[in-house]
Scaffold this motif. Sequence first.
Motif, PDB file in Angstrom:
ATOM      1  N   MET A   1     -39.001  21.285  17.492  1.00  0.00           N
ATOM      2  CA  MET A   1     -37.879  20.595  16.845  1.00  0.00           C
ATOM      3  C   MET A   1     -36.577  21.350  17.125  1.00  0.00           C
ATOM      4  O   MET A   1     -36.467  22.545  16.874  1.00  0.00           O
ATOM      5  CB  MET A   1     -38.098  20.521  15.327  1.00  0.00           C
ATOM      6  CG  MET A   1     -36.932  19.906  14.574  1.00  0.00           C
ATOM      7  SD  MET A   1     -37.131  19.931  12.773  1.00  0.00           S
ATOM      8  CE  MET A   1     -38.436  18.718  12.587  1.00  0.00           C
ATOM      9  N   LYS A   2     -35.590  20.640  17.644  1.00  0.00           N
ATOM     10  CA  LYS A   2     -34.287  21.239  17.887  1.00  0.00           C
ATOM     11  C   LYS A   2     -33.519  21.344  16.571  1.00  0.00           C
ATOM     12  O   LYS A   2     -33.468  20.396  15.788  1.00  0.00           O
ATOM     13  CB  LYS A   2     -33.482  20.405  18.891  1.00  0.00           C
ATOM     14  CG  LYS A   2     -33.915  20.583  20.340  1.00  0.00           C
ATOM     15  CD  LYS A   2     -32.898  19.943  21.277  1.00  0.00           C
ATOM     16  CE  LYS A   2     -33.234  20.224  22.730  1.00  0.00           C
ATOM     17  NZ  LYS A   2     -32.223  19.644  23.649  1.00  0.00           N
ATOM     18  N   LYS A   3     -32.883  22.520  16.369  1.00  0.00           N
ATOM     19  CA  LYS A   3     -32.176  22.769  15.121  1.00  0.00           C
ATOM     20  C   LYS A   3     -30.751  23.243  15.400  1.00  0.00           C
ATOM     21  O   LYS A   3     -30.451  23.753  16.477  1.00  0.00           O
ATOM     22  CB  LYS A   3     -32.914  23.832  14.305  1.00  0.00           C
ATOM     23  CG  LYS A   3     -34.345  23.456  13.946  1.00  0.00           C
ATOM     24  CD  LYS A   3     -35.025  24.557  13.156  1.00  0.00           C
ATOM     25  CE  LYS A   3     -35.283  25.787  13.993  1.00  0.00           C
ATOM     26  NZ  LYS A   3     -36.039  26.835  13.250  1.00  0.00           N
ATOM     27  N   LYS A 107     -26.375  14.799  18.109  1.00  0.00           N
ATOM     28  CA  LYS A 107     -27.253  13.628  18.239  1.00  0.00           C
ATOM     29  C   LYS A 107     -27.673  13.444  19.693  1.00  0.00           C
ATOM     30  O   LYS A 107     -28.854  13.218  19.996  1.00  0.00           O
ATOM     31  CB  LYS A 107     -26.540  12.374  17.729  1.00  0.00           C
ATOM     32  CG  LYS A 107     -27.380  11.109  17.817  1.00  0.00           C
ATOM     33  CD  LYS A 107     -26.584   9.883  17.378  1.00  0.00           C
ATOM     34  CE  LYS A 107     -27.424   8.609  17.508  1.00  0.00           C
ATOM     35  NZ  LYS A 107     -26.635   7.391  17.159  1.00  0.00           N
ATOM     36  N   GLY A 110     -30.279  15.780  20.850  1.00  0.00           N
ATOM     37  CA  GLY A 110     -31.596  15.613  20.247  1.00  0.00           C
ATOM     38  C   GLY A 110     -31.896  16.581  19.114  1.00  0.00           C
ATOM     39  O   GLY A 110     -33.069  16.845  18.818  1.00  0.00           O
ATOM     40  N   GLU A 112     -32.688  17.686  15.563  1.00  0.00           N
ATOM     41  CA  GLU A 112     -33.348  16.929  14.499  1.00  0.00           C
ATOM     42  C   GLU A 112     -33.200  17.543  13.107  1.00  0.00           C
ATOM     43  O   GLU A 112     -33.532  16.891  12.112  1.00  0.00           O
ATOM     44  CB  GLU A 112     -34.840  16.804  14.810  1.00  0.00           C
ATOM     45  CG  GLU A 112     -35.141  16.109  16.132  1.00  0.00           C
ATOM     46  CD  GLU A 112     -36.617  16.197  16.480  1.00  0.00           C
ATOM     47  OE1 GLU A 112     -37.370  15.332  15.999  1.00  0.00           O
ATOM     48  OE2 GLU A 112     -37.006  17.135  17.204  1.00  0.00           O
ATOM     49  N   LYS A 113     -32.719  18.787  13.033  1.00  0.00           N
ATOM     50  CA  LYS A 113     -32.588  19.429  11.725  1.00  0.00           C
ATOM     51  C   LYS A 113     -31.291  20.236  11.680  1.00  0.00           C
ATOM     52  O   LYS A 113     -30.998  21.005  12.592  1.00  0.00           O
ATOM     53  CB  LYS A 113     -33.779  20.350  11.452  1.00  0.00           C
ATOM     54  CG  LYS A 113     -33.848  20.851  10.010  1.00  0.00           C
ATOM     55  CD  LYS A 113     -35.202  21.512   9.718  1.00  0.00           C
ATOM     56  CE  LYS A 113     -35.340  21.869   8.248  1.00  0.00           C
ATOM     57  NZ  LYS A 113     -36.675  22.431   7.926  1.00  0.00           N
ATOM     58  N   TYR A 144     -27.010   8.687  12.897  1.00  0.00           N
ATOM     59  CA  TYR A 144     -27.678   9.971  13.155  1.00  0.00           C
ATOM     60  C   TYR A 144     -28.395  10.383  11.877  1.00  0.00           C
ATOM     61  O   TYR A 144     -27.776  10.533  10.830  1.00  0.00           O
ATOM     62  CB  TYR A 144     -26.621  10.990  13.564  1.00  0.00           C
ATOM     63  CG  TYR A 144     -27.124  12.383  13.887  1.00  0.00           C
ATOM     64  CD1 TYR A 144     -28.357  12.601  14.512  1.00  0.00           C
ATOM     65  CD2 TYR A 144     -26.334  13.494  13.587  1.00  0.00           C
ATOM     66  CE1 TYR A 144     -28.782  13.884  14.820  1.00  0.00           C
ATOM     67  CE2 TYR A 144     -26.752  14.785  13.901  1.00  0.00           C
ATOM     68  CZ  TYR A 144     -27.974  14.969  14.506  1.00  0.00           C
ATOM     69  OH  TYR A 144     -28.402  16.244  14.824  1.00  0.00           O
ATOM     70  N   PRO A 146     -30.700  13.234  10.998  1.00  0.00           N
ATOM     71  CA  PRO A 146     -31.465  14.490  11.038  1.00  0.00           C
ATOM     72  C   PRO A 146     -31.893  14.892   9.631  1.00  0.00           C
ATOM     73  O   PRO A 146     -31.363  14.411   8.629  1.00  0.00           O
ATOM     74  CB  PRO A 146     -30.437  15.478  11.582  1.00  0.00           C
ATOM     75  CG  PRO A 146     -29.135  14.965  11.036  1.00  0.00           C
ATOM     76  CD  PRO A 146     -29.254  13.463  11.073  1.00  0.00           C
ATOM     77  N   THR A 147     -32.866  15.789   9.551  1.00  0.00           N
ATOM     78  CA  THR A 147     -33.176  16.435   8.276  1.00  0.00           C
ATOM     79  C   THR A 147     -32.041  17.422   7.991  1.00  0.00           C
ATOM     80  O   THR A 147     -31.635  18.165   8.870  1.00  0.00           O
ATOM     81  CB  THR A 147     -34.508  17.198   8.365  1.00  0.00           C
ATOM     82  OG1 THR A 147     -35.551  16.270   8.673  1.00  0.00           O
ATOM     83  CG2 THR A 147     -34.822  17.902   7.063  1.00  0.00           C
TER      84      THR A 147
END
Length: 320
Positions: A1-3, A107, A110, A112-113, A144, A146-147
């Motif tokens: 996961m990308k952060k 975004k 990619g 996601e958090k 968008y 994301p978490t």
Amino acid sequence: MKKAIILMNMGGASHLDEIEVFMENMFNDPRIIGAPPFVRKPLSKLITRTRLEGVKENYRQLGGGSPLLDITRNVQRKLQARIDDALVEVIMRYTPPFAKEVLRKLKEQGVEKLYLIPMYPQFSTTTTASSIEDIRQTAEKIGYRPTIVSRLWYYDDPNWLEAVEERIVEKLGDCDPKAINLIFSAHGLPKKVIKKGDPYQKQVEAEVALHVRRLKAKGIEFNQVHLAYQSKVGPMAWLTPSLEEMLTHVKNKRALIYPISFTIDNSETLFELDIEYRHVAESLGFDYYEVCRCPNDSERFIKTLEGIYRKMGGLSRDKK
């Protein structure tokens, strides 16, 4: 996961042409002026128009702009050098880089958090809540999702407290603290904001108490320690005492000022405290008036931010 870590701040005009944008966006913030949009927007333009030239003159005395963004970029680079499992980005509330441009980029990459870290150590609805709300609303507008994990405050974090105390000791130098009054200057707020449940004042007072105890344990005891408030705007009742009022009560005319609400130096520390209030102190006959620098991009502050991220769920440095 990308952060990604996002360092959030209000922003500051980096040059004279940004001052109008900064002021209009600030006074159009519903967390600052709670009027309906159809009232708030023209009001923000009116306030800006009436105050613009005076504010520009203040910035000219700083060399034409606030150093806040440049210093924050240094913080970003230094923190990124210590973080290998997340990108580090900056979002300002009232001046570029705005949430829209940064979130669009994340975004596309990619991510996601998001880990939101405020550049204000104490929580207020007018600062941290405003920034988080802006990011969440902007993300929704651009589709968008994301978490999002948010840190609300860190005024009591040991590394943060040490970062502040390093600056106090640095400015104190060889001076005898027992001959000096330490004044923590906090950004003021209207009393009505506090009455609605905003915890800012209590957190500022709690941080001051922590510093007094910690400094005493280090053998550093000042003549007296005070808390005062700065940056009042408009006719409403604000938190007291004001810094100007506090200076009139310092009998030995010796004061060391620490800007407790700020992590990064800006116009309110470099102009308001170090220029405007210096003139006030001189007019009152002070023979010692000094202003501490904020932690800025100090190693201790970078360590503070890294520690906050790790506690929010980031990986330890020896993990990938």
